[in-house]
Enzyme design. Structure first.
Site, PDB file in Angstrom:
ATOM      1  N   GLY A  90      -1.033 -17.886   2.265  1.00  0.00           N
ATOM      2  CA  GLY A  90      -1.255 -17.712   0.835  1.00  0.00           C
ATOM      3  C   GLY A  90      -0.285 -16.815   0.118  1.00  0.00           C
ATOM      4  O   GLY A  90      -0.497 -16.503  -1.053  1.00  0.00           O
TER       5      GLY A  90
ATOM      6  N   SER B 114      -2.711  -1.429  19.199  1.00  0.00           N
ATOM      7  CA  SER B 114      -2.723  -0.498  18.070  1.00  0.00           C
ATOM      8  C   SER B 114      -4.080   0.155  17.838  1.00  0.00           C
ATOM      9  O   SER B 114      -4.189   1.046  16.993  1.00  0.00           O
ATOM     10  CB  SER B 114      -2.282  -1.223  16.796  1.00  0.00           C
ATOM     11  OG  SER B 114      -3.162  -2.283  16.491  1.00  0.00           O
TER      12      SER B 114
ATOM     13  N   LYS C  74      -1.333  -3.413   7.376  1.00  0.00           N
ATOM     14  CA  LYS C  74      -2.493  -2.582   7.702  1.00  0.00           C
ATOM     15  C   LYS C  74      -2.829  -1.634   6.543  1.00  0.00           C
ATOM     16  O   LYS C  74      -4.000  -1.458   6.197  1.00  0.00           O
ATOM     17  CB  LYS C  74      -2.227  -1.787   8.973  1.00  0.00           C
ATOM     18  CG  LYS C  74      -2.098  -2.649  10.226  1.00  0.00           C
ATOM     19  CD  LYS C  74      -1.725  -1.821  11.432  1.00  0.00           C
ATOM     20  CE  LYS C  74      -1.593  -2.672  12.694  1.00  0.00           C
ATOM     21  NZ  LYS C  74      -1.199  -1.886  13.874  1.00  0.00           N
TER      22      LYS C  74
END
Length: 783
Positions: free
Chosen positions: A366, A686, A729
């Site tokens: 998108g 992570s 993030k």
């Protein structure tokens, strides 16, 4: 009327009970001698008892010939009283019976006893008919019989001659029907007709129908024989022509189809070696039979060679300013991508020898990867071709199938080149990270030749079997995760990352691009329909949570549909969508912006990067009394191998550094680590820092402050290592209302790439060791 033949009066006097002989597949008529085989038990018994009844039997037809043991309801009620003339036993146990029909009789009482049918019969008298047209009907019937005989219906000349000598219409009709191979039910209708004139008329109608059917059959047979004759004739002529040409070793004779293909080959401007191959295939085609499978394969192959744009290129639009305007008009932001395209145009303007670049657009769904590819083609003035590779697992999809296979065809690359008609299009290979390999080959390995500038100038498709130059093609590859692309393939591409959109960027895109497009598609008037920026911002915050704008476009379309319905129902006033009226159109909010409730004792918020963009991750830890001698660690939530190892490393570090919690008991509890949304697979290193903090919070019973999230990989010595996807993030944390983020110190350079509107609202803590994290979050003092 002509005189009727004599009847056996003794057999018809009064009413008689006679045995019944059921027959199937035929009907027998009076005054005619017939032969039939008797094999069924009931028929054998009836024939046996006929000896006590003046050798008379009533022959009745069955309504359904498939019934082997007929009941009374399965038999017709009018039959032929017949005299048994001769009975001859056969070797297989059946009887061969010769009988003569005597008269038509009607069944008045039918019963089954002693294993056979018997009945009481009533003679049926023929009605008197007018004899004015008897001779005309007789001649018409005999003419129909002769026509059937001439058409080969099986009426031999002796039968036709015998029928011609019959004068009485009743006997003539019965005799004709006895020899005509029509259905038993049609014969039964003629048997039950008591008026001789009407009976003869029915026979004439049946003769006419049979004649028409036979004429159609004869016509069809003649046409088939003619076509087969032409095909065989053509085959023999071609074989003779081939033999003559082999002897003379001269040129082929003129063929309109071959000449047309030869002109196309000469006009295709192929390379010399390809033209020689095409002409060789054309010579094979001219020698092959036109309807043979080989000729179809050769013709399709030549048509593919002719259709490819071997030397046809579209002219590039080298105006850098005009191209810049086209890119800005279609897309907001994406400065790095636009810069790279304009650099290519600038160099191309100075040097025509520049090869087409191979760009790899990586980013969440998108964000405009595919649509930007179309805009790039418009800016360059080139054709655009999109090839979707998601789910492709067969090497032949890229390199084509060999011509030895039935239904073979070129690969998707050559198909796309043919579709656009030029050899220098913008060719987009969409979703390349979704390909996989199986026993049919590895399609990603086939792309190595396609995307290598040193090799693609002589790309060889298995179907074409000739080198095609792809060096002028501008390849654009799209993917969601760069990690899913093999290293050798990644090395051949210039990777350009597409970042997530910020809230302000989404508001701008929604107002300037998505809303005008939706208004036009839904037939609304731009001056009578508006969405306030605050309402659009509410949609972004509470109804969508994504890196791109795809769901935002859907929600805007929903609002437009609701407004279009109001207009269709008669509303004529202007529509202004406000923040207050939004919930009436879209329902209750789907997401809550704040995530402060996620943190607590043993509950920590981590940050993850997926193919859908950045996401927040909740990590939960619970401690329980150990049930065994050794503490046990349980991991749930569809965790991958790397994430499980991160949890083990976090627990090992805390057990090895119990001095961080001097007032706590030794770590002797069973530990359960869970990450919600258990149906979604999760993996990656992570989450190591977040797992350490969650475990430490559970052991120390100190709550983690609200509004803080963290990411980073850990080692057994407690060092915090750099991780990827920092921008995504941080954008996910910003969308969730996070106020503080802990990042690895090695990722400090990535903060410069973050938008100011995000960095101004979030406080960042850069750490290099786990002790720093514990001191920040849990106020644990380092020794």
């Amino acid at each position: 009327m002509a005189k009727a033949p004599p009847r056996r009066r003794s057999a018809l006097a009064g009413t008689h009970r006679v045995p019944v002989l059921p027959v199937r597949d035929n009907v027998y008529f009076p005054e005619l001698v017939s032969t039939l085989l008797v094999g069924r038990e009931m028929s054998l018994r009836a024939l046996e008892h006929s000896a006590t009844h003046e050798r008379l039997v009533l022959v009745l037809g069955q309504r359904d010939s498939a019934v082997d043991e007929p009941a009374a309801a399965d038999l017709y009620r009018i039959g032929t009283l017949s005299e048994v003339l001769q009975v001859v036993p056969m070797p297989d146990g059946t009887l061969r019976m010769v009988m003569k029909g005597l008269s038509r009789c009607r069944v008045s009482e039918l019963r089954f006893r002693s294993g056979y049918f018997s009945c009481t019969i009533e003679p049926v008298a023929e009605t008197a008919g007018s004899n004015g047209n008897v001779e005309a009907l007789r001649r018409e019937a005999l003419e129909g019989v002769q026509q059937l005989s001439s058409l080969g219906k099986g009426l031999v000349p002796e039968v036709v001659e015998a029928l011609s000598s019959i004068e009485h219409p009743s006997l003539l009709a019965d005799s004709i029907m006895n020899h005509m191979p029509v259905r038993p039910d049609l014969k039964q209708e003629v048997l039950e007709e008591l008026d001789p004139i009407k009976r003869l008329e029915k026979v004439i109608k049946l003769l006419v129908g049979e004649r028409q059917v036979l004429e159609l059959q004869v016509d069809l047979r003649h046409r088939v024989e003619k076509e087969l004759g032409n095909t065989q004739r053509e085959y023999y002529l071609r074989e003779q022509l081939r033999a003559i040409q082999d002897e003379l070793n001269g040129p082929e004779t003129y063929s309109p189809e071959g000449e047309e293909l030869r002109l196309k080959i000469e006009g295709a401007k192929m390379p010399p070696e390809v033209m020689e191959k095409a002409l060789g295939e054309l010579r094979r085609l001219e020698r092959a039979h036109s309807s043979s499978p080989e000729s179809m394969v050769i013709r399709t192959y030549i048509e593919w060679l002719v259709a490819l744009p071997w030397s046809h290129t579209s002219e590039d639009r080298l105006d850098v300013r005009q191209a810049s305007g086209i890119l800005e008009e279609g897309h907001f932001g994406l400065a790095k991508v636009k810069e790279r395209i304009l650099d290519f145009l600038a160099v191309r303007q100075l040097s025509n020898s520049l090869r087409g670049p191979v760009l790899c657009f990586v980013g969440p769904p998108g964000v405009g990867k595919t649509s930007l590819g179309r805009s790039i083609a418009d800016a360059l003035g080139r054709k655009f071709v999109r090839v979707s590779l998601g789910g492709v697992r067969d090497e032949a999809e890229i390199r084509g199938h060999r011509r030895t296979y039935i239904g073979s065809m070129p690969g998707r690359i050559i198909q796309g080149i043919k579709q656009c008609g030029t050899k220098n299009p913008v060719l987009m290979l969409d979703e390349v990270d979704k390909m996989s390999a199986d026993f049919r080959g590895d399609p990603t390995s086939s792309l190595l030749e396609v995307l290598d500038p040193e090799q693609n100038r002589a790309f060889s498709d298995h179907y074409i079997e000739a080198s095609f130059d792809l060096s002028a093609v501008m390849f654009i590859v799209t993917a969601n995760l760069i990690e899913n692309i093999p290293g050798p393939l990644r090395d051949r591409m210039e990777v350009i990352s597409f970042p997530s959109y910020t809230e302000e960027e989404k508001v701008h895109i929604g107002c300037e691009y998505l809303l005008p497009k939706a208004i036009q598609e839904h037939g609304l008037q731009p001056d009578r329909f508006t969405i306030e920026p605050d309402a659009l911002r509410e949609v972004i915050r509470n109804y969508t949570r994504e890196a791109g704008v795809r769901n935002l476009e859907r929600e805007i379309a929903t609002v437009c549909r609701k407004s279009a319905r109001r207009v269709a129902e008669g509303f004529t006033g202007p529509t202004r969508v406000t923040q207050a009226s939004l919930q009436q159109m879209l329902g209750i909010p789907k997401f809550q912006r704040s995530s402060e409730a996620d943190n607590g004792i043993g509950v920590c918020t981590g940050l993850a990067y997926t193919e859908m963009g950045g996401e927040t991750l909740t990590i939960e830890v619970s401690l329980m009394p150990a049930l065994g001698e050794e503490p046990k660690l349980t991991l749930t939530g569809s965790l991958g191998t790397v994430m499980k190892e991160s949890a083990l490393a976090a627990l090992t570090y805390l057990r090895a550094n119990q001095d961080l919690f001097p007032n706590q008991a030794p770590f002797r509890s069973d530990v359960h680590v869970h990450i919600p949304e258990g149906a979604v697979p999760k993996d990656g290193p992570s989450a190591g820092v977040a797992m350490v903090v969650a475990l430490a919070s559970a052991y120390s019973q100190v709550a983690i402050p609200l509004g803080i999230a963290m990411t980073g990989e850990i080692t057994l010595q407690g060092r915090v290592l750099a991780v990827g996807g920092i921008r995504e993030k941080v954008m996910a944390a910003h969308r969730s209302g996070i106020r503080e983020i802990i990042l690895p110190e090695e990722n400090s350079s990535h903060l410069d790439e973050l938008p100011k509107e995000v960095t101004s609202k979030i406080e960042f803590h850069l750490v290099s060791h786990v002790r720093q994290v514990l001191e920040l979050v849990l106020r644990v003092k380092s020794s």
